[in-house]
Scaffold this active site. Structure first.
Site, PDB file in Angstrom:
ATOM      1  N   HIS A   1       0.980  -1.249   0.030  1.00  0.00           N
ATOM      2  CA  HIS A   1      -0.119   0.059  -0.019  1.00  0.00           C
ATOM      3  C   HIS A   1       0.978   1.180  -0.053  1.00  0.00           C
ATOM      4  CE1 HIS A   1      -3.556  -2.610   1.770  1.00  0.00           C
ATOM      5  NE2 HIS A   1      -3.449  -2.466   0.600  1.00  0.00           N
TER       6      HIS A   1
ATOM      7  N   GLU B   1       1.521   3.940   3.236  1.00  0.00           N
ATOM      8  CA  GLU B   1       2.086   3.354   4.161  1.00  0.00           C
ATOM      9  C   GLU B   1       3.540   3.325   4.424  1.00  0.00           C
ATOM     10  OE1 GLU B   1      -0.389  -0.548   4.510  1.00  0.00           O
ATOM     11  OE2 GLU B   1      -2.084   0.720   4.144  1.00  0.00           O
TER      12      GLU B   1
ATOM     13  N   ARG C   1      -3.279   4.809  -2.233  1.00  0.00           N
ATOM     14  CA  ARG C   1      -3.281   3.278  -1.725  1.00  0.00           C
ATOM     15  C   ARG C   1      -2.847   2.089  -2.577  1.00  0.00           C
ATOM     16  NH1 ARG C   1      -5.750  -0.254   2.295  1.00  0.00           N
ATOM     17  NH2 ARG C   1      -6.607  -1.825   1.306  1.00  0.00           N
TER      18      ARG C   1
ATOM     19  N   HIS D   1       2.321  -3.409   6.918  1.00  0.00           N
ATOM     20  CA  HIS D   1       1.366  -2.453   6.591  1.00  0.00           C
ATOM     21  C   HIS D   1       1.512  -1.214   7.665  1.00  0.00           C
ATOM     22  CE1 HIS D   1      -0.751  -4.171   2.925  1.00  0.00           C
ATOM     23  NE2 HIS D   1      -0.091  -5.114   3.287  1.00  0.00           N
TER      24      HIS D   1
ATOM     25  N   GLU E   1       0.516  -4.762  11.099  1.00  0.00           N
ATOM     26  CA  GLU E   1       0.136  -3.205  11.067  1.00  0.00           C
ATOM     27  C   GLU E   1       1.104  -2.502  11.865  1.00  0.00           C
ATOM     28  OE1 GLU E   1      -2.148  -1.974   8.804  1.00  0.00           O
ATOM     29  OE2 GLU E   1      -3.167  -3.612   8.347  1.00  0.00           O
TER      30      GLU E   1
HETATM   31  O1  0X9 Z   1      -7.014  -3.845   4.498  1.00  0.00           O
HETATM   32  C1  0X9 Z   1      -5.780  -4.057   4.417  1.00  0.00           C
HETATM   33  O2  0X9 Z   1      -5.330  -4.429   3.262  1.00  0.00           O
HETATM   34  C2  0X9 Z   1      -4.885  -4.384   5.580  1.00  0.00           C
HETATM   35  N1  0X9 Z   1      -5.176  -2.815   6.400  1.00  0.00           N
HETATM   36  S1  0X9 Z   1      -4.550  -1.486   5.883  1.00  0.00           S
HETATM   37  O3  0X9 Z   1      -4.971  -0.523   6.710  1.00  0.00           O
HETATM   38  N2  0X9 Z   1      -2.962  -1.557   5.781  1.00  0.00           N
HETATM   39  O4  0X9 Z   1      -4.986  -1.508   4.721  1.00  0.00           O
HETATM   40  C3  0X9 Z   1      -5.135  -5.453   6.427  1.00  0.00           C
HETATM   41  C4  0X9 Z   1      -5.314  -6.824   5.653  1.00  0.00           C
HETATM   42  C5  0X9 Z   1      -5.669  -7.988   6.779  1.00  0.00           C
HETATM   43  N3  0X9 Z   1      -6.895  -7.429   7.606  1.00  0.00           N
HETATM   44  C6  0X9 Z   1      -7.855  -8.238   7.948  1.00  0.00           C
HETATM   45  N4  0X9 Z   1      -7.555  -9.433   7.952  1.00  0.00           N
HETATM   46  N5  0X9 Z   1      -8.988  -7.640   8.002  1.00  0.00           N
HETATM   47 ZN    ZN Z   2      -1.994  -1.755   3.880  1.00  0.00          ZN
END
Ligand code: 0X9
Ligand code: ZN
Length: 398
Positions: free
Chosen positions: A164, A167, A221, A289, A362
């Site tokens: 992303h 980030e 993003r 991330h 994260e």
């Molecule tokens: O949404 C995403 O791709 C990730 N969060 S971000 O804020 N960096 O975009 C998390 C991916 C994994 N998340 C879940 N399992 N919900």
């Molecule tokens: Zn991300």
């Protein structure tokens, strides 16, 4: 990810004044279908891993009526820098200190190329693909055994950053991992830390998007694919094959969580996939991330438990305790439960392919600065991530 909002910042919708600034807006989404409806809109998210409740968006001047029109209630939480104002990044002197400054695309590539140049016995570069805009995608192999990978018996790991684009601290973290691993290998006294492992790092999975955050739009993003309706970008963390197309992804090309036209439609992920399936003994994967300070394990696409839930969780807890010693506290959990269901993500595919120990981490913070983490938090974030990776190594083995 949720935090208290100072009452003084709250203003109630709908917006009666002329909106001249970029705003950070909390949008009320009482249930999963309202979250999905919000994330389908052609607006910039400020939080993609959104559970029902308050979901944050970055709203451009004049865009509030889009929310009104779609029937959302929202609260203005504060102003944002204009993400299109990139002058200070474009005119800054060349960065030299990766511990205290963010590096742009050329600087990150230069940093890793330098590691390979300085430690040719231990670090090697491989071009694994080309983006839709023609930029190369590189992977770096770190090992004490630079013989043919086929005869190297060590367990293989992969760490990736900047999937992303916005980030930024994920790029700083993978630079620090690369440097720390190369330094360990080059010193006979510390070589055992890496041991027989073969470690692959893809520092910038999304070079087109990352460049765009420096030159044009800080909150970008996705990648920069030109979609058929003229919008740009596929979410590279919704384009993996496992669970592709399901809940927590969007079929709308303007959405920040657009999944693309097919699993692995994007050249960036074809590159990562083809590298991964060529690596013998694939055992561990971490996708870095930001933000929310969470160590997430599979599955993401479903709330059902993965077959190895107990060991995935136990390794996550080891990473969590190692990362906790640097002033920030991290949570851990199954992605779909700790945050929210998201389909077509990296960790699900890597787990599904090899039953590898597969995680999304994260990084900082929990939302105060969000994607624009101040540069004085780069060093502690790097330190805690390296501590987490060392714990990961010792749990997953060599
Ligand atoms: O949404 C995403 O791709 C990730 N969060 S971000 O804020 N960096 O975009 C998390 C991916 C994994 N998340 C879940 N399992 N919900
Ligand atoms: Zn991300």
């Amino acid at each position: 990810m949720r935090r208290a909002i100072p009452l003084a910042l709250l203003a109630f919708a709908p917006c009666a004044f002329a909106q001249t600034a970029w705003l950070r807006v909390g949008v009320e989404c009482p249930n999963p279908s309202r979250v999905a409806a919000l994330l389908d809109l052609p607006l910039t998210t400020y939080q993609c891993d959104a559970a029902p409740g308050m979901v944050e968006m970055a709203v451009a001047p004049g865009q509030l009526p889009i929310l009104d029109f779609a029937g959302f209630r929202y609260k203005v939480m504060g102003k944002l820098h204009d993400p299109y104002d990139r002058r200070s990044d474009l005119v800054r002197p060349a960065a030299t200190d990766y511990r205290n400054e963010y590096f742009n695309l050329a600087e990150i590539q230069g940093f890793f190329d330098n590691l390979a140049l300085q430690r040719p016995k231990f670090v090697r570069r491989l071009q694994i693909g080309v983006t839709t805009q023609g930029r190369p995608i590189y992977a770096y192999r770190f090992s004490g055994f630079q013989t043919s990978p086929a005869v190297n018996p060590g367990k293989a790991y992969m760490f990736v950053g900047l999937t992303h684009a916005r980030e930024w601290v994920s790029g700083s973290v993978v630079m620090h991992l690369g440097k720390s691993i190369a330094d360990s290998l080059a010193n006979a006294a510390t070589r055992t830390l890496v041991g027989r492992r073969v470690i692959w790092i893809v520092p910038v999975v999304n070079p087109d998007g990352y460049d765009h955050t420096w030159t044009s739009y800080r909150l970008w993003r996705k990648n920069r694919r030109l979609n058929s309706n003229g919008t740009r970008g596929v979410d590279l963390n919704r384009n993996y094959a496992k669970g592709w197309g399901g809940e927590g992804s969007s079929g709308n090309p303007g959405s920040d969580i657009y999944r693309g036209t097919a699993p692995f439609s994007e050249p960036e992920l074809q590159a990562v996939r083809d590298l991964a399936i060529s690596i013998p003994n694939f055992s561990g994967f971490i996708d870095f991330h930001s933000y929310s300070q969470e160590i997430l394990w599979p599955w993401s696409y479903t709330t059902a438990s993965p077959p190895d839930a107990a060991s995935l969780q136990s390794i996550a807890i080891s990473i969590q305790s190692a990362m906790g010693g640097f002033g920030a506290s991290y949570g851990q959990g199954q992605g779909s439960r700790a945050l929210y269901v998201a389909s077509g993500t990296s960790k699900d595919w890597f787990y599904d392919q090899w039953r590898a120990a597969s995680y999304t981490i994260e990084l900082r913070d929990t939302g105060q600065w969000g994607f624009e983490l101040p540069s004085n938090q780069i060093t502690p974030t790097q330190n805690e991530a390296w501590a987490g990776v060392q714990a990961f190594f010792s749990r997953v083995g060599s």
